[in-house]
Design an enzyme around this catalytic site. Structure first.
Site, PDB file in Angstrom:
ATOM      1  N   CYS A 256       0.758  -1.181  -0.024  1.00 23.29           N
ATOM      2  CA  CYS A 256      -0.083   0.019   0.112  1.00 23.29           C
ATOM      3  C   CYS A 256       0.998   1.327   0.117  1.00 23.29           C
ATOM      4  CB  CYS A 256      -0.858  -0.110   1.233  1.00 23.29           C
ATOM      5  SG  CYS A 256      -0.345   0.153   2.807  1.00 23.29           S
TER       6      CYS A 256
ATOM      7  N   ASP B 116      -2.492   2.050   6.671  1.00 20.96           N
ATOM      8  CA  ASP B 116      -2.871   1.659   5.269  1.00 20.96           C
ATOM      9  C   ASP B 116      -2.872   2.854   4.746  1.00 20.96           C
ATOM     10  OD1 ASP B 116      -3.829   0.228   3.149  1.00 20.96           O
ATOM     11  OD2 ASP B 116      -5.590   0.024   3.689  1.00 20.96           O
TER      12      ASP B 116
ATOM     13  N   TRP C  14      -9.880   4.564  -4.908  1.00 23.84           N
ATOM     14  CA  TRP C  14      -8.901   4.703  -4.318  1.00 23.84           C
ATOM     15  C   TRP C  14      -7.953   3.569  -4.566  1.00 23.84           C
ATOM     16  CZ3 TRP C  14      -8.008   9.069  -0.921  1.00 23.84           C
ATOM     17  CH2 TRP C  14      -9.151   9.976  -1.079  1.00 23.84           C
TER      18      TRP C  14
ATOM     19  N   HIS D 107      -4.655   0.894  -3.525  1.00 30.95           N
ATOM     20  CA  HIS D 107      -3.941   0.609  -2.604  1.00 30.95           C
ATOM     21  C   HIS D 107      -3.403  -0.836  -2.767  1.00 30.95           C
ATOM     22  CE1 HIS D 107      -7.675  -1.202  -0.236  1.00 30.95           C
ATOM     23  NE2 HIS D 107      -8.178  -0.287  -1.324  1.00 30.95           N
TER      24      HIS D 107
END
Length: 406
Positions: free
Chosen positions: A139, A330, A347, A349
């Site tokens: 991440c 994270d 998003w 990650h």
């Protein structure tokens, strides 16, 4: 939390895990009123306390010295590998989409990145070995490879509902078997609204980008910025001239680089990423706060929304019960998407660092809708939205982000 983790044999020594997560229902929204509590990452994925200890130690090794303490758990082994180069013209495969999330392996993300996000001055670029090395950290790596030099986490925003917090403390009582410290920590967590924190960061980024447009030196940029803040009656206007807010551009490494900003603010743009973490990081403070959260830690300024991240050392939540263990943070990359509806934003990650020859396997990259990203885990009680700067010539933050691949 009265939870005991399953003790499973799982080959994760030396694996950095960021929160891959599972898909929340629509009711698991970013707002405090709709958020459902999810279990810990370790419990969800069957990791032991020793696994997570090694994970967090190696997670820290991904951070620069200024971002937090660097240590290594006894016996941990860094078996992270840099993924191989991908041909520039090779098209990515479609991601596997389910619920509010789409997923793919790291090699396929590299192919997509090269096609969509890599552009410099309009030309596609092959991901370099240095960039692939950064990406391999999970991440952290996804944000790192898109932001250029590692983000400093200094320009952070959040929203805390002070009235809700005071009212809930006064008018509600601890749950059965809930300690006072656990109660206060839970009420504080529920008083944060990630949707409003994200909106605040977007609004400020918009003002920053207007100030950058025609500014060819730092003095002009600051002048433009103060004009924009005055016109919008924004409380950030009253920040000290030496604050993180006014010095953020100057302290961005790529602003100074010849192939970056080259000290010309008009060549830069403000973009956004996010970090989830635990509030109880004061190791000299109350052990209850390290277990259940520190209600007073990492609260935003009520006028500006700014969060002082200077005491963030990426220290994970302390266990309150036997068998509990928690992941320390994270990261999620947003960039400069212009989608007005936060719930439709994407998003990016990762789940863990790239370790294809261990029991962990290859790193996966996720593209999550905002409700999924902001739902978080029991490992975290803070979600901040950071602004950093990248050169305008970089296309690591396209205006329109499609989840997966059409």
């Amino acid at each position: 939390m009265q939870k005991r983790l399953r003790i499973l044999t799982f080959a994760t020594a030396g694996a950095v895990i960021c929160t891959a997560g599972f898909i929340p229902s629509v009711s698991q929204a970013a707002g405090n009123g709709d958020r459902e509590e999810k279990g810990s990452y370790a419990e969800t994925h069957g990791l032991t306390a020793d696994d997570v200890k090694n994970i967090n130690a190696l997670n820290e090794s991904a951070l620069p010295p200024s971002a937090g303490p660097s240590f290594r758990a006894p016996g941990s082994t860094d078996d992270r590998e840099t993924p191989p180069a991908e041909p520039l013209e090779r098209m990515p495969d479609a991601y596997r989409a389910y619920g509010g999330r789409a997923t793919t392996v790291i090699n396929n993300y590299i192919r997509k990145w090269q096609q969509v996000y890599s552009h410099r001055d309009g030309k596609k670029q092959q991901m370099t070995e240095e960039q692939r090395e950064k990406l391999s950290y999970g991440c952290v790596g996804v944000t790192w490879v898109n932001s250029g030099p590692y983000p400093t986490n200094k320009l952070a925003f959040a929203f805390f509902d002070e009235n809700k917090y005071k009212s809930d403390l006064k008018n509600t009582s601890p749950r059965r078997d809930e300690t006072r410290a656990e109660f206060e920590g839970r009420i504080a967590k529920d008083s944060f609204d990630e949707g409003k924190g994200f909106k605040r960061a977007r609004d400020v980024a918009s003002l920053l980008n207007k100030a950058l447009e025609s500014a060819h030196d730092e003095g002009t940029y600051i002048g433009n910025l103060k004009t924009e803040l005055t016109n919008s009656n924004d409380a950030l206007l009253q920040e000290d001239s030496r604050s993180n807010f006014y010095s953020a551009l100057r302290n961005t490494p790529s602003f100074k680089e010849r192939d970056g900003g080259n000290y010309d603010p008009s060549r830069m743009k403000a973009v956004i990423y996010s970090k989830h973490f635990w509030s109880g990081q004061n190791q000299q403070g109350s052990s209850d706060k390290r277990k259940y959260g520190d209600p007073n830690a990492f609260r935003p300024d009520q006028r500006t929304g700014l969060v002082d991240m200077s005491k963030d050392r990426s220290i994970p939540r302390s266990p309150a019960n036997p068998g509990e263990s928690w992941v320390n943070f994270d990261y999620g990359w947003f960039g400069a998407q212009t989608e007005a509806d936060a719930d439709k934003t994407v998003w990016t990650h990762g789940d863990h660092y790239h370790s294809p020859n261990s029991g962990l396997g290859p790193m996966h990259v996720y593209e999550s809708k905002f409700r999924n990203w902001s739902a978080g885990y029991a490992d975290f009680d803070r979600g901040t939205y950071m602004i950093t700067f990248i050169p305008k010539s970089w296309n690591t933050a396209p205006a329109k982000v499609l989840q997966g691949w059409p």
